[in-house]
Design a protein around this motif. Structure first.
Motif, PDB file in Angstrom:
ATOM      1  N   ASN A  49       0.822  -1.215   0.000  1.00 25.55           N
ATOM      2  CA  ASN A  49       0.000   0.000   0.000  1.00 25.55           C
ATOM      3  C   ASN A  49       0.853   1.259   0.000  1.00 25.55           C
ATOM      4  O   ASN A  49       0.427   2.305   0.450  1.00 25.55           O
ATOM      5  CB  ASN A  49      -0.988   0.005   1.182  1.00 25.55           C
ATOM      6  CG  ASN A  49      -0.297  -0.223   2.506  1.00 25.55           C
ATOM      7  OD1 ASN A  49       0.919  -0.275   2.577  1.00 25.55           O
ATOM      8  ND2 ASN A  49      -1.077  -0.353   3.566  1.00 25.55           N
ATOM      9  N   ARG A 174     -12.488 -11.753  18.200  1.00 22.01           N
ATOM     10  CA  ARG A 174     -13.805 -11.299  17.721  1.00 22.01           C
ATOM     11  C   ARG A 174     -14.135 -12.036  16.431  1.00 22.01           C
ATOM     12  O   ARG A 174     -13.331 -12.838  15.937  1.00 22.01           O
ATOM     13  CB  ARG A 174     -13.764  -9.799  17.437  1.00 22.01           C
ATOM     14  CG  ARG A 174     -13.549  -8.970  18.671  1.00 22.01           C
ATOM     15  CD  ARG A 174     -13.714  -7.485  18.351  1.00 22.01           C
ATOM     16  NE  ARG A 174     -12.664  -6.949  17.506  1.00 22.01           N
ATOM     17  CZ  ARG A 174     -12.857  -6.125  16.484  1.00 22.01           C
ATOM     18  NH1 ARG A 174     -14.078  -5.760  16.157  1.00 22.01           N
ATOM     19  NH2 ARG A 174     -11.840  -5.652  15.775  1.00 22.01           N
ATOM     20  N   ARG A 178      -9.797  -6.549  12.441  1.00 22.62           N
ATOM     21  CA  ARG A 178      -9.403  -5.141  12.502  1.00 22.62           C
ATOM     22  C   ARG A 178      -8.637  -4.758  11.229  1.00 22.62           C
ATOM     23  O   ARG A 178      -8.672  -3.620  10.789  1.00 22.62           O
ATOM     24  CB  ARG A 178      -8.489  -4.935  13.725  1.00 22.62           C
ATOM     25  CG  ARG A 178      -8.043  -3.511  13.933  1.00 22.62           C
ATOM     26  CD  ARG A 178      -7.284  -3.404  15.250  1.00 22.62           C
ATOM     27  NE  ARG A 178      -8.162  -3.619  16.376  1.00 22.62           N
ATOM     28  CZ  ARG A 178      -8.920  -2.685  16.933  1.00 22.62           C
ATOM     29  NH1 ARG A 178      -8.875  -1.452  16.478  1.00 22.62           N
ATOM     30  NH2 ARG A 178      -9.698  -2.961  17.946  1.00 22.62           N
TER      31      ARG A 178
HETATM   32  P1  NAP Z   1      -3.441  -3.933  15.515  1.00 22.43           P
HETATM   33  O1  NAP Z   1      -3.928  -3.362  14.240  1.00 22.43           O
HETATM   34  O2  NAP Z   1      -3.475  -3.094  16.737  1.00 22.43           O
HETATM   35  O3  NAP Z   1      -4.227  -5.295  15.768  1.00 22.43           O
HETATM   36  C1  NAP Z   1      -4.004  -6.041  16.930  1.00 22.43           C
HETATM   37  C2  NAP Z   1      -4.938  -7.220  16.909  1.00 22.43           C
HETATM   38  O4  NAP Z   1      -4.666  -8.048  18.024  1.00 22.43           O
HETATM   39  C3  NAP Z   1      -6.403  -6.796  17.006  1.00 22.43           C
HETATM   40  O5  NAP Z   1      -7.188  -7.567  16.119  1.00 22.43           O
HETATM   41  C4  NAP Z   1      -6.759  -7.075  18.453  1.00 22.43           C
HETATM   42  O6  NAP Z   1      -8.096  -7.490  18.626  1.00 22.43           O
HETATM   43  C5  NAP Z   1      -5.849  -8.239  18.792  1.00 22.43           C
HETATM   44  N1  NAP Z   1      -5.486  -8.239  20.203  1.00 22.43           N
HETATM   45  C6  NAP Z   1      -4.956  -7.232  20.932  1.00 22.43           C
HETATM   46  N2  NAP Z   1      -4.733  -7.633  22.190  1.00 22.43           N
HETATM   47  C7  NAP Z   1      -5.141  -8.916  22.266  1.00 22.43           C
HETATM   48  C8  NAP Z   1      -5.169  -9.865  23.324  1.00 22.43           C
HETATM   49  N3  NAP Z   1      -4.703  -9.591  24.528  1.00 22.43           N
HETATM   50  N4  NAP Z   1      -5.652 -11.087  23.044  1.00 22.43           N
HETATM   51  C9  NAP Z   1      -6.108 -11.397  21.817  1.00 22.43           C
HETATM   52  N5  NAP Z   1      -6.097 -10.531  20.773  1.00 22.43           N
HETATM   53  C10 NAP Z   1      -5.626  -9.304  21.004  1.00 22.43           C
HETATM   54  O7  NAP Z   1      -1.894  -4.408  15.427  1.00 22.43           O
HETATM   55  P2  NAP Z   1      -1.012  -4.994  14.232  1.00 22.43           P
HETATM   56  O8  NAP Z   1      -1.762  -5.915  13.358  1.00 22.43           O
HETATM   57  O9  NAP Z   1       0.249  -5.478  14.881  1.00 22.43           O
HETATM   58  O10 NAP Z   1      -0.663  -3.709  13.393  1.00 22.43           O
HETATM   59  C11 NAP Z   1       0.055  -2.639  14.015  1.00 22.43           C
HETATM   60  C12 NAP Z   1      -0.057  -1.391  13.152  1.00 22.43           C
HETATM   61  O11 NAP Z   1       0.652  -1.558  11.934  1.00 22.43           O
HETATM   62  C13 NAP Z   1      -1.503  -1.102  12.754  1.00 22.43           C
HETATM   63  O12 NAP Z   1      -1.681   0.275  12.764  1.00 22.43           O
HETATM   64  C14 NAP Z   1      -1.597  -1.663  11.355  1.00 22.43           C
HETATM   65  O13 NAP Z   1      -2.591  -1.081  10.565  1.00 22.43           O
HETATM   66  C15 NAP Z   1      -0.186  -1.355  10.834  1.00 22.43           C
HETATM   67  N6  NAP Z   1       0.134  -2.275   9.716  1.00 22.43           N
HETATM   68  C16 NAP Z   1      -0.305  -1.979   8.480  1.00 22.43           C
HETATM   69  C17 NAP Z   1      -0.045  -2.826   7.432  1.00 22.43           C
HETATM   70  C18 NAP Z   1      -0.537  -2.500   6.066  1.00 22.43           C
HETATM   71  O14 NAP Z   1      -1.110  -1.438   5.882  1.00 22.43           O
HETATM   72  N7  NAP Z   1      -0.366  -3.377   5.112  1.00 22.43           N
HETATM   73  C19 NAP Z   1       0.661  -3.996   7.640  1.00 22.43           C
HETATM   74  C20 NAP Z   1       1.098  -4.291   8.928  1.00 22.43           C
HETATM   75  C21 NAP Z   1       0.811  -3.429   9.966  1.00 22.43           C
HETATM   76  P3  NAP Z   1      -9.313  -6.461  18.423  1.00 22.43           P
HETATM   77  O15 NAP Z   1      -9.433  -6.260  16.955  1.00 22.43           O
HETATM   78  O16 NAP Z   1     -10.454  -7.170  19.028  1.00 22.43           O
HETATM   79  O17 NAP Z   1      -8.921  -5.219  19.166  1.00 22.43           O
END
Ligand code: NAP
Length: 308
Positions: A49, A174, A178
């Motif tokens: 992206n 869920r 997300r």
């Molecule tokens: P994130 O977007 O914050 O997602 C974390 C996920 O883990 C959520 O689905 C959350 O559930 C779940 N979660 C959190 N705590 C938990 C727990 N204690 N037990 C079970 N599940 C739990 O984090 P991420 O995927 O590491 O991404 C980090 C950031 O990098 C984000 O802003 C993301 O958009 C960005 N990123 C973007 C791209 C891209 O644009 N291609 C690629 C990689 C990363 P809930 O949904 O229920 O809260």
């Protein structure tokens, strides 16, 4: 030597700051713990992206960013800054070996993985528990893996693991993801990914290495034991602000409080990229912060000059 600006962190925000800083004629130094630039994207299999660079490898985009900064003559140092102090109008940044002097600081230290906190997680770290599918996925060729989380990282990692693992269980608390719809659709369409939704990992089990996980359905309370060889945790990120003394104000999650101008509550210190309070953490928004931070640095330096 007194720099105009020292950047902590060589991810997309830090590198963009280096590019904009050099083009603005500033004396700029980037300090990173790693000699490789890119930060978190180095552990990303593919970035799809970033405009103009579809489906580029994380490592490759990191190298391209660094080449661009090198081409402009940006200076880099490897080290970990442990404290920021102000003496008169100059900031002193201490690493184990050196003290660097600078008129302004951009903190772009990014974020790292968050732990799940499940029983058995820390005990099996490196013995079947991993936080980086692109780093460790190859160890699970033709084996069964689980990935925990529902964000972009979990979805991307599930797709990555599905290329080599026999089966991938994607466990999310869920029934909606997300992460981006385009990734969720790909995950749903992948034959060897099994979705285990509305479910949380209760424990990670095994003698010497991971053998299974206990998973509870949060709606029905039903327990499930799934035999797996490896568990990848992707439950979000936490800012890299723990180990530096003298940082500006942070919010309750540890992110440095700063707006789009990247200004913090300490004049002369700016925060850019994943480490600052913001809505969307992506390569492109980090790069954008790097540019904005340099703009704010220039404005600050001009104000200081006119005072002096
Ligand atoms: P994130 O977007 O914050 O997602 C974390 C996920 O883990 C959520 O689905 C959350 O559930 C779940 N979660 C959190 N705590 C938990 C727990 N204690 N037990 C079970 N599940 C739990 O984090 P991420 O995927 O590491 O991404 C980090 C950031 O990098 C984000 O802003 C993301 O958009 C960005 N990123 C973007 C791209 C891209 O644009 N291609 C690629 C990689 C990363 P809930 O949904 O229920 O809260």
């Amino acid at each position: 030597m007194i720099y105009d600006v020292i950047v902590l962190g060589g991810g997309p925000a830090g590198i963009t700051a280096a590019i904009y800083g050099k083009r603005a004629g500033l004396d700029i130094l980037v300090i990173d713990e790693s000699p490789k630039s890119g930060g978190q994207i180095l552990t990303t299999y593919e970035v799809d992206n970033y405009p103009g660079l579809p489906k580029i490898g994380g490592m490759e985009i990191g190298e391209k960013f660094r080449e661009h900064a090198d081409m402009l003559g940006a200076e880099f140092a490897v080290g970990r800054v442990s404290s920021i102090e102000k003496e008169d109008e100059i900031f002193l940044l201490r690493t184990r070996k050196e003290v660097f002097r600078t008129r302004t600081v951009i903190i772009a230290t990014g974020a790292g993985h968050r732990a799940l906190g499940a029983p058995g997680e820390s005990e099996h770290m490196g013995m079947g528990v991993s936080y980086c599918a692109t780093c460790d996925g190859a160890f699970y060729k033709d084996k069964v893996t689980a990935i925990v989380g529902g964000g972009n990282v979990a979805l991307e990692d599930a797709l990555f693991l599905a290329r080599t693992s026999k089966r991938v269980y994607l466990i999310h608390r869920r029934d909606e993801f997300r992460g981006d719809k385009v990734l969720a659709d790909q995950v749903r369409a992948t034959e060897n990914i099994t979705l285990v939704l509305d479910s949380v990992v209760e424990s990670i089990n095994g003698q010497m290495k991971v053998e299974s996980i206990d998973v509870k359905n949060v709606k029905t309370e039903e327990m499930l034991n799934i035999a797996v060889d490896g568990v990848f945790i992707a439950v979000g990120i936490t800012p890299n602000t723990e180990r530096i003394a003298g940082l500006p104000e942070r919010n309750e999650q540890g992110y440095i409080v700063a707006g789009e101008d990247c200004e913090t509550n300490i004049p002369g210190i700016f925060a850019a990229g994943d480490v600052r309070t913001k809505q969307l953490r992506q390569v492109i928004t980090s790069a954008s912060d790097g540019a904005n931070a340099i703009f704010s640095v220039q404005r600050y330096l001009n104000t200081q000059k006119s005072k002096g």
